[in-house]
Design a protein around this motif. Sequence first.
Motif, mmCIF file in Angstrom:
data_model
loop_
_atom_site.group_PDB
_atom_site.id
_atom_site.type_symbol
_atom_site.label_atom_id
_atom_site.label_comp_id
_atom_site.label_asym_id
_atom_site.label_seq_id
_atom_site.Cartn_x
_atom_site.Cartn_y
_atom_site.Cartn_z
ATOM 1 N N SER A 323 0.854 -1.186 0.000
ATOM 2 C CA SER A 323 0.000 0.000 0.000
ATOM 3 C C SER A 323 0.889 1.235 0.000
ATOM 4 C CB SER A 323 -0.908 0.020 1.238
ATOM 5 O OG SER A 323 -1.829 -1.032 1.207
ATOM 6 N N TYR A 324 0.600 2.169 -0.896
ATOM 7 C CA TYR A 324 1.407 3.375 -1.032
ATOM 8 C C TYR A 324 0.669 4.587 -0.457
ATOM 9 C CZ TYR A 324 4.483 0.859 -4.254
ATOM 10 O OH TYR A 324 5.367 -0.033 -4.806
ATOM 11 N N PHE A 325 1.398 5.402 0.285
ATOM 12 C CA PHE A 325 0.866 6.613 0.897
ATOM 13 C C PHE A 325 1.681 7.826 0.444
ATOM 14 C CE2 PHE A 325 -0.364 3.169 3.634
ATOM 15 C CZ PHE A 325 -1.577 3.530 4.201
ATOM 16 N N TYR A 326 0.997 8.984 0.365
ATOM 17 C CA TYR A 326 1.683 10.233 0.041
ATOM 18 C C TYR A 326 2.000 10.953 1.347
ATOM 19 C CZ TYR A 326 3.065 14.421 -2.439
ATOM 20 O OH TYR A 326 3.795 15.479 -2.933
ATOM 21 N N PRO A 327 3.239 11.468 1.520
ATOM 22 C CA PRO A 327 3.680 11.993 2.812
ATOM 23 C C PRO A 327 2.900 13.219 3.294
ATOM 24 C CG PRO A 327 5.568 11.514 1.413
ATOM 25 C CD PRO A 327 4.341 11.424 0.542
ATOM 26 N N LEU A 328 2.468 13.171 4.546
ATOM 27 C CA LEU A 328 1.736 14.275 5.154
ATOM 28 C C LEU A 328 2.584 15.537 5.240
ATOM 29 C CD1 LEU A 328 -0.730 15.410 6.657
ATOM 30 C CD2 LEU A 328 0.183 14.376 8.752
ATOM 31 N N THR A 329 3.880 15.399 5.511
ATOM 32 C CA THR A 329 4.736 16.584 5.607
ATOM 33 C C THR A 329 4.718 17.387 4.320
ATOM 34 O OG1 THR A 329 6.635 15.186 5.021
ATOM 35 C CG2 THR A 329 6.284 15.643 7.370
ATOM 36 N N ARG A 330 4.698 16.703 3.190
ATOM 37 C CA ARG A 330 4.652 17.398 1.898
ATOM 38 C C ARG A 330 3.297 18.060 1.680
ATOM 39 N NH1 ARG A 330 8.437 16.877 -1.930
ATOM 40 N NH2 ARG A 330 10.247 15.599 -1.389
ATOM 41 N N GLU A 331 2.229 17.409 2.096
ATOM 42 C CA GLU A 331 0.892 17.971 1.922
ATOM 43 C C GLU A 331 0.714 19.243 2.739
ATOM 44 O OE1 GLU A 331 -2.004 14.350 1.025
ATOM 45 O OE2 GLU A 331 -0.968 14.084 2.938
ATOM 46 N N LEU A 332 1.150 19.205 3.985
ATOM 47 C CA LEU A 332 1.029 20.385 4.836
ATOM 48 C C LEU A 332 1.839 21.549 4.274
ATOM 49 C CD1 LEU A 332 1.290 18.795 8.416
ATOM 50 C CD2 LEU A 332 -0.777 19.339 7.105
ATOM 51 N N SER A 333 3.060 21.250 3.821
ATOM 52 C CA SER A 333 3.927 22.297 3.282
ATOM 53 C C SER A 333 3.372 22.881 1.994
ATOM 54 C CB SER A 333 5.327 21.725 3.043
ATOM 55 O OG SER A 333 6.174 22.669 2.443
ATOM 56 N N ALA A 334 2.891 22.011 1.102
ATOM 57 C CA ALA A 334 2.404 22.477 -0.213
ATOM 58 C C ALA A 334 1.207 23.400 -0.078
ATOM 59 C CB ALA A 334 2.055 21.268 -1.076
ATOM 60 N N TYR A 335 0.330 23.119 0.875
ATOM 61 C CA TYR A 335 -0.912 23.880 1.000
ATOM 62 C C TYR A 335 -0.886 24.891 2.143
ATOM 63 C CZ TYR A 335 -2.968 20.363 -2.139
ATOM 64 O OH TYR A 335 -3.248 19.537 -3.207
ATOM 65 N N GLY A 336 0.227 25.000 2.867
ATOM 66 C CA GLY A 336 0.305 25.961 3.968
ATOM 67 C C GLY A 336 -0.635 25.606 5.102
ATOM 68 N N LEU A 337 -0.651 24.325 5.492
ATOM 69 C CA LEU A 337 -1.602 23.829 6.488
ATOM 70 C C LEU A 337 -0.918 23.497 7.802
ATOM 71 C CD1 LEU A 337 -3.430 21.246 4.180
ATOM 72 C CD2 LEU A 337 -4.213 23.569 4.724
ATOM 73 N N THR A 338 -1.719 23.435 8.856
ATOM 74 C CA THR A 338 -1.306 22.850 10.132
ATOM 75 C C THR A 338 -2.363 21.829 10.524
ATOM 76 O OG1 THR A 338 -2.443 24.588 11.389
ATOM 77 C CG2 THR A 338 -0.093 24.916 10.915
ATOM 78 N N LEU A 339 -1.994 20.937 11.413
ATOM 79 C CA LEU A 339 -2.950 19.944 11.887
ATOM 80 C C LEU A 339 -3.993 20.597 12.789
ATOM 81 C CD1 LEU A 339 -0.398 17.126 12.632
ATOM 82 C CD2 LEU A 339 -2.175 17.049 10.870
ATOM 83 N N ALA A 340 -5.196 20.058 12.779
ATOM 84 C CA ALA A 340 -6.275 20.609 13.607
ATOM 85 C C ALA A 340 -6.013 20.316 15.074
ATOM 86 C CB ALA A 340 -7.606 19.993 13.187
#
Length: 340
Positions: A323-340
Amino acid sequence: MTARKKFAFTAFAAGALACALCTAPAGAAPLSGEAAFALAQNTAIAQADQVVASLGDASGDYYLDNGKAVVNVLDDAGAQKVRAAGLTAKKVRHSSAALTGVKEKLDSVRDVPQTAWGIDTSTNQVVVTVYSAATPATAEKVTTATKQYGDSVRIEHRTGKLELYIADGDAIQNSQGRCSLGFNVKRGSTPYLLTAGHCTNLGGTWSGGDVSGARVVESDCPGADSGLLTRPNGTGPGRINTGQAITSAAAPKVGERISKQGSTTGGGTGQVTSVDQSVNFDVGVLNHEFGTTAHTDHGDSGGPAYDGSKGLGTLSGGSPSVSYFYPLTRELSAYGLTLA
């Protein structure tokens, strides 16, 4: 591989870090077996990150073996430094930089669906996987491209077909498909839902659970596999539906034991088998994926992979064996997000 910050490192610092992370507060309840393992594993990751940074170009990175870090080194001086830090050293032939260079050259090979490649730090090689669904011409094209790299590359053949896991599936859905919520996130004070980009590529409005009328804000696939939806019903909790809080994002490590959740297969565990993979699905290449042994299926797309309170990534898809996953660190950085 991901660039790391440089830290000065001593054996004393490693011991102090281990002590700080492993000592429970006075009067605290004993940790369960799984919680104790996760704590020890995260301690090993923190120690190995520091010692690898101190080795610089003399390192072949590291992997985890039953929760314990094994650091790849190129020479005796490096091995001595690793052992002085209380970790296990392993002599290897190829540096991280050399393997990364090989992997990036393979990334120029295009139009080869049903194949994948990435660095396996446990074998000190770039591993190229060819699935049985690949055409003979594709298999030959990829095999030919690897021949010049000698023992820095290994080819594996696997039965099955790579699929993006979107279909029937604590679900978020619209009229065209069904996926899984990955993480509740924020941009500033505005709440959003993070899932897979191949899901949000379907467009429309999404609903499920306590969410209705969510609209697509960002959608990136192929290349990345990230999608962002509005959360019109207000802020959601920063935790998995099991109650596990997610307080940080981290890069996965080969050998790391993880948990996952999906709306079709539910919970489960697995182990990270590869990082920084280029995976050639039929829709195109997805970069920077990490492979795991976790069992997932259609409808789990976008669901979270995590290690204790650390979020690791959102599911793209896979085959019966990976099973392949896309890294959360990249997603947060790309969209300027923080965790809720």
